[in-house]
Design a protein around this motif. Structure first.
Motif, PDB file in Angstrom:
ATOM      1  N   GLY A  55       2.522  17.602 -20.080  1.00 53.49           N
ATOM      2  CA  GLY A  55       1.408  16.702 -20.392  1.00 53.49           C
ATOM      3  C   GLY A  55       1.393  16.323 -21.865  1.00 53.49           C
ATOM      4  N   PRO A  56       0.200  16.269 -22.487  1.00 52.64           N
ATOM      5  CA  PRO A  56       0.118  15.810 -23.890  1.00 52.64           C
ATOM      6  C   PRO A  56       0.875  16.722 -24.850  1.00 52.64           C
ATOM      7  N   ALA A  57       1.140  17.964 -24.474  1.00 53.89           N
ATOM      8  CA  ALA A  57       1.818  18.900 -25.387  1.00 53.89           C
ATOM      9  C   ALA A  57       3.335  18.821 -25.303  1.00 53.89           C
ATOM     10  N   GLU A  58       3.860  18.119 -24.302  1.00 51.01           N
ATOM     11  CA  GLU A  58       5.326  18.141 -24.092  1.00 51.01           C
ATOM     12  C   GLU A  58       6.105  17.724 -25.342  1.00 51.01           C
ATOM     13  N   ILE A 116      -5.706  19.334 -35.970  1.00 55.43           N
ATOM     14  CA  ILE A 116      -5.586  18.078 -35.221  1.00 55.43           C
ATOM     15  C   ILE A 116      -5.440  18.415 -33.744  1.00 55.43           C
ATOM     16  N   ASP A 117      -6.518  18.278 -32.990  1.00 51.46           N
ATOM     17  CA  ASP A 117      -6.455  18.502 -31.552  1.00 51.46           C
ATOM     18  C   ASP A 117      -6.720  17.168 -30.854  1.00 51.46           C
ATOM     19  N   ILE A 118      -5.960  16.939 -29.814  1.00 51.55           N
ATOM     20  CA  ILE A 118      -6.043  15.630 -29.139  1.00 51.55           C
ATOM     21  C   ILE A 118      -7.352  15.483 -28.382  1.00 51.55           C
ATOM     22  N   ASP A 119      -7.983  16.634 -28.033  1.00 49.71           N
ATOM     23  CA  ASP A 119      -9.140  16.580 -27.138  1.00 49.71           C
ATOM     24  C   ASP A 119     -10.368  17.189 -27.817  1.00 49.71           C
ATOM     25  N   VAL A 158       1.621  25.256 -34.700  1.00 49.80           N
ATOM     26  CA  VAL A 158       1.456  24.524 -33.439  1.00 49.80           C
ATOM     27  C   VAL A 158       0.896  25.485 -32.394  1.00 49.80           C
ATOM     28  N   ASP A 159      -0.398  25.339 -32.159  1.00 52.34           N
ATOM     29  CA  ASP A 159      -1.131  26.198 -31.223  1.00 52.34           C
ATOM     30  C   ASP A 159      -1.521  25.326 -30.033  1.00 52.34           C
ATOM     31  N   SER A 160      -0.527  24.939 -29.265  1.00 54.06           N
ATOM     32  CA  SER A 160      -0.765  23.936 -28.211  1.00 54.06           C
ATOM     33  C   SER A 160      -0.739  24.581 -26.828  1.00 54.06           C
ATOM     34  N   THR A 161      -1.100  23.791 -25.856  1.00 57.12           N
ATOM     35  CA  THR A 161      -0.937  24.186 -24.462  1.00 57.12           C
ATOM     36  C   THR A 161       0.558  24.214 -24.132  1.00 57.12           C
ATOM     37  N   ASP A 162       0.871  24.515 -22.870  1.00 54.76           N
ATOM     38  CA  ASP A 162       2.279  24.634 -22.459  1.00 54.76           C
ATOM     39  C   ASP A 162       2.990  23.294 -22.609  1.00 54.76           C
ATOM     40  N   GLY A 186      -7.697  23.788 -30.561  1.00 54.48           N
ATOM     41  CA  GLY A 186      -9.052  23.252 -30.432  1.00 54.48           C
ATOM     42  C   GLY A 186     -10.146  24.297 -30.255  1.00 54.48           C
ATOM     43  N   ASP A 187      -9.785  25.510 -29.798  1.00 55.60           N
ATOM     44  CA  ASP A 187     -10.824  26.547 -29.684  1.00 55.60           C
ATOM     45  C   ASP A 187     -11.213  27.093 -31.061  1.00 55.60           C
ATOM     46  N   CYS A 188     -10.448  26.787 -32.085  1.00 59.07           N
ATOM     47  CA  CYS A 188     -10.726  27.075 -33.503  1.00 59.07           C
ATOM     48  C   CYS A 188     -10.508  28.527 -33.921  1.00 59.07           C
ATOM     49  N   ILE A 195      -5.751  39.013 -30.773  1.00 60.25           N
ATOM     50  CA  ILE A 195      -4.312  39.300 -30.935  1.00 60.25           C
ATOM     51  C   ILE A 195      -3.559  37.999 -31.210  1.00 60.25           C
ATOM     52  N   TYR A 196      -3.743  37.033 -30.329  1.00 59.01           N
ATOM     53  CA  TYR A 196      -3.011  35.761 -30.437  1.00 59.01           C
ATOM     54  C   TYR A 196      -3.379  35.026 -31.724  1.00 59.01           C
ATOM     55  N   HIS A 197      -4.665  34.897 -32.019  1.00 60.88           N
ATOM     56  CA  HIS A 197      -5.066  34.110 -33.188  1.00 60.88           C
ATOM     57  C   HIS A 197      -4.599  34.757 -34.484  1.00 60.88           C
ATOM     58  N   TYR A 256      -7.760  13.949 -21.078  1.00 55.53           N
ATOM     59  CA  TYR A 256      -6.479  14.646 -21.301  1.00 55.53           C
ATOM     60  C   TYR A 256      -6.252  15.798 -20.338  1.00 55.53           C
ATOM     61  N   GLN A 257      -7.344  16.444 -19.887  1.00 58.66           N
ATOM     62  CA  GLN A 257      -7.157  17.699 -19.120  1.00 58.66           C
ATOM     63  C   GLN A 257      -8.493  18.098 -18.491  1.00 58.66           C
ATOM     64  N   THR A 258      -8.431  19.104 -17.632  1.00 57.22           N
ATOM     65  CA  THR A 258      -9.655  19.650 -17.038  1.00 57.22           C
ATOM     66  C   THR A 258      -9.960  20.981 -17.718  1.00 57.22           C
ATOM     67  N   ILE A 293      -3.753  37.843 -21.199  1.00 57.05           N
ATOM     68  CA  ILE A 293      -4.207  36.903 -20.164  1.00 57.05           C
ATOM     69  C   ILE A 293      -3.221  35.764 -19.919  1.00 57.05           C
ATOM     70  N   TYR A 294      -2.049  35.791 -20.568  1.00 55.60           N
ATOM     71  CA  TYR A 294      -1.039  34.732 -20.353  1.00 55.60           C
ATOM     72  C   TYR A 294       0.038  35.248 -19.402  1.00 55.60           C
ATOM     73  N   PRO A 295       0.792  34.339 -18.789  1.00 56.49           N
ATOM     74  CA  PRO A 295       1.829  34.756 -17.835  1.00 56.49           C
ATOM     75  C   PRO A 295       2.778  35.814 -18.408  1.00 56.49           C
ATOM     76  N   ASP A 339      -6.886  13.853 -32.602  1.00 57.68           N
ATOM     77  CA  ASP A 339      -5.812  12.856 -32.545  1.00 57.68           C
ATOM     78  C   ASP A 339      -4.604  13.525 -31.899  1.00 57.68           C
ATOM     79  N   ASP A 340      -3.602  12.738 -31.613  1.00 57.28           N
ATOM     80  CA  ASP A 340      -2.346  13.291 -31.099  1.00 57.28           C
ATOM     81  C   ASP A 340      -1.581  13.904 -32.271  1.00 57.28           C
ATOM     82  N   GLY A 341      -1.303  15.189 -32.170  1.00 57.99           N
ATOM     83  CA  GLY A 341      -0.621  15.872 -33.259  1.00 57.99           C
ATOM     84  C   GLY A 341       0.760  15.313 -33.540  1.00 57.99           C
ATOM     85  N   ILE A 342       1.386  14.767 -32.511  1.00 51.64           N
ATOM     86  CA  ILE A 342       2.730  14.193 -32.680  1.00 51.64           C
ATOM     87  C   ILE A 342       2.673  13.006 -33.648  1.00 51.64           C
TER      88      ILE A 342
HETATM   89  N1  SAM Z   1      -3.498  29.490 -27.144  1.00 48.16           N
HETATM   90  C1  SAM Z   1      -3.369  28.494 -26.119  1.00 48.16           C
HETATM   91  C2  SAM Z   1      -2.017  28.547 -25.461  1.00 48.16           C
HETATM   92  O1  SAM Z   1      -1.109  29.199 -25.988  1.00 48.16           O
HETATM   93  O2  SAM Z   1      -1.907  27.914 -24.389  1.00 48.16           O
HETATM   94  C3  SAM Z   1      -3.612  27.137 -26.730  1.00 48.16           C
HETATM   95  C4  SAM Z   1      -5.008  27.005 -27.225  1.00 48.16           C
HETATM   96  S1  SAM Z   1      -5.588  25.445 -27.620  1.00 48.16           S
HETATM   97  C5  SAM Z   1      -6.920  25.353 -26.508  1.00 48.16           C
HETATM   98  C6  SAM Z   1      -4.391  24.309 -26.983  1.00 48.16           C
HETATM   99  C7  SAM Z   1      -4.767  22.907 -27.439  1.00 48.16           C
HETATM  100  O3  SAM Z   1      -3.633  22.054 -27.521  1.00 48.16           O
HETATM  101  C8  SAM Z   1      -5.749  22.178 -26.502  1.00 48.16           C
HETATM  102  O4  SAM Z   1      -7.012  22.136 -27.120  1.00 48.16           O
HETATM  103  C9  SAM Z   1      -5.142  20.784 -26.310  1.00 48.16           C
HETATM  104  O5  SAM Z   1      -6.114  19.756 -26.335  1.00 48.16           O
HETATM  105  C10 SAM Z   1      -4.189  20.732 -27.494  1.00 48.16           C
HETATM  106  N2  SAM Z   1      -3.089  19.744 -27.396  1.00 48.16           N
HETATM  107  C11 SAM Z   1      -2.231  19.544 -26.370  1.00 48.16           C
HETATM  108  N3  SAM Z   1      -1.379  18.532 -26.671  1.00 48.16           N
HETATM  109  C12 SAM Z   1      -1.712  18.097 -27.929  1.00 48.16           C
HETATM  110  C13 SAM Z   1      -1.208  17.083 -28.801  1.00 48.16           C
HETATM  111  N4  SAM Z   1      -0.172  16.297 -28.452  1.00 48.16           N
HETATM  112  N5  SAM Z   1      -1.782  16.935 -30.027  1.00 48.16           N
HETATM  113  C14 SAM Z   1      -2.840  17.724 -30.395  1.00 48.16           C
HETATM  114  N6  SAM Z   1      -3.370  18.700 -29.609  1.00 48.16           N
HETATM  115  C15 SAM Z   1      -2.803  18.871 -28.384  1.00 48.16           C
END
Ligand code: SAM
Length: 281
Positions: free
Chosen positions: A166-169, A109-112, A159-163, A89-91, A64-66, A34-36, A228-230, A140-143
């Motif tokens: 990709g899989p988060a779109e 539910i984290d995809i990775d 929903v604590d996803s990446t940007d 996924g970082d819990c 702060i974020y969590h 899914y990612q690097t 640490i975010y943009p 699994d895929d949260g969608i």
């Molecule tokens: N706090 C971070 C941020 O705001 O960018 C996000 C932390 S967490 C590491 C982001 C997680 O979203 C990743 O572990 C990634 O695998 C997960 N993720 C991305 N797309 C997903 C999807 N469709 N379903 C489930 N998890 C997904």
């Protein structure tokens, strides 16, 4: 080991900015389906997790974020028992959710799966609640998971996803919000990390419109620092299935039996204050 003054830098090309942390060593890097994912040891922020070149969490500032992804929504909901975390996924968010005794089930539910396995290896503080009997970790895929969730099964979806790439779109789509609306019970809340209010105003507006279009009766933004975010300034969007988002269980905040390092009742109120520029489209 890296040379004396090595730096990790995330460049935000579109916005002409960048963020750097001084690092001692790169501890790990791997490419998953899914990612690097990379892990660094920094000189002043503890360990750092990076996904696809974007900072995710560091030891020094993640509280702060969590805390802000968990506590405002949990203290607004009158009786938050059944919680789903999409991503995360970082819990760290799961750890904060499980501090609430009202919560009887927290499914993540984290995809990775590799994100969680690396968090277990390099961020022991973040995974400290994973053995809680109320916690359930799915990979699994949260969608798809939300689409299959029974109607009314949840009180809170985080929903604590990446940007939104990709899989988060798809986690930022009207279809996903409609599935969230159906999966939530009466008074149900959805909270989603919604990027930088300085850099991503259009996304925030699009998310608000899509959530309202999906049936959410009230949608509010909350803001908090995210070093640490943009831009260093972050937001989350909170939506209520069937009523106004007003007030919160303030007595419960004062009486809470758990520690926080950022969140408290004053921070809760301040987080919902809207900057002047956001009133003007
Ligand atoms: N706090 C971070 C941020 O705001 O960018 C996000 C932390 S967490 C590491 C982001 C997680 O979203 C990743 O572990 C990634 O695998 C997960 N993720 C991305 N797309 C997903 C999807 N469709 N379903 C489930 N998890 C997904």
């Amino acid at each position: 080991m890296l040379e004396q003054n090595a730096w990790f830098t995330e460049i935000h090309n579109r916005d002409g900015s960048a963020f750097s942390l001084r690092v001692r060593a790169k501890l790990h890097e791997e490419r998953t389906p899914y990612q690097t994912i990379a892990i660094y040891e920094t000189t002043d922020f503890g360990r750092l997790m990076v996904i696809d070149g974007c900072t995710m969490v560091s030891d020094r500032e993640n509280f702060i974020y969590h805390e802000m992804m968990a506590h405002p929504a949990l203290f607004i909901h009158p009786a938050p028992r059944r919680v789903a975390i999409i991503g995360g996924g970082d819990c760290g968010t799961l750890r904060e959710v499980l501090k609430h005794p009202e919560v009887v089930e927290a499914v993540q539910i984290d995809i990775d799966e590799r994100v969680t396995r690396l968090a277990e290896q390099y961020f022991p503080e973040l995974v400290s609640a994973n053995d809680d009997p109320r916690a359930r970790l799915l990979f699994d895929d949260g969608i798809a998971w939300v689409r299959a969730a029974p109607p009314g099964a949840l009180d809170l979806i985080i929903v604590d996803s990446t940007d939104p790439v990709g899989p988060a779109e798809g986690l930022f789509s009207a279809a996903f919000y409609a599935d969230c609306w159906r999966a939530l019970g009466p008074g149900g809340l959805l909270i989603q990390q919604s990027e930088s209010p300085l850099y991503h105003q259009r996304l925030l507006a699009e998310m608000r419109e899509a959530m309202q279009g999906a049936g959410f009766v009230d949608v509010k933004s909350l803001f908090f620092p995210q070093p640490i975010y943009p831009s260093g300034w972050w937001s989350a969007m909170l939506a209520c299935k069937d009523g106004p988002i007003e007030g919160f269980r303030e007595q419960a905040v004062a009486a809470r039996a758990f520690a926080t390092r950022y969140y408290n009742a004053a921070i809760h109120r301040a987080a919902f204050a809207i900057p002047e520029f956001m009133y003007r489209r």
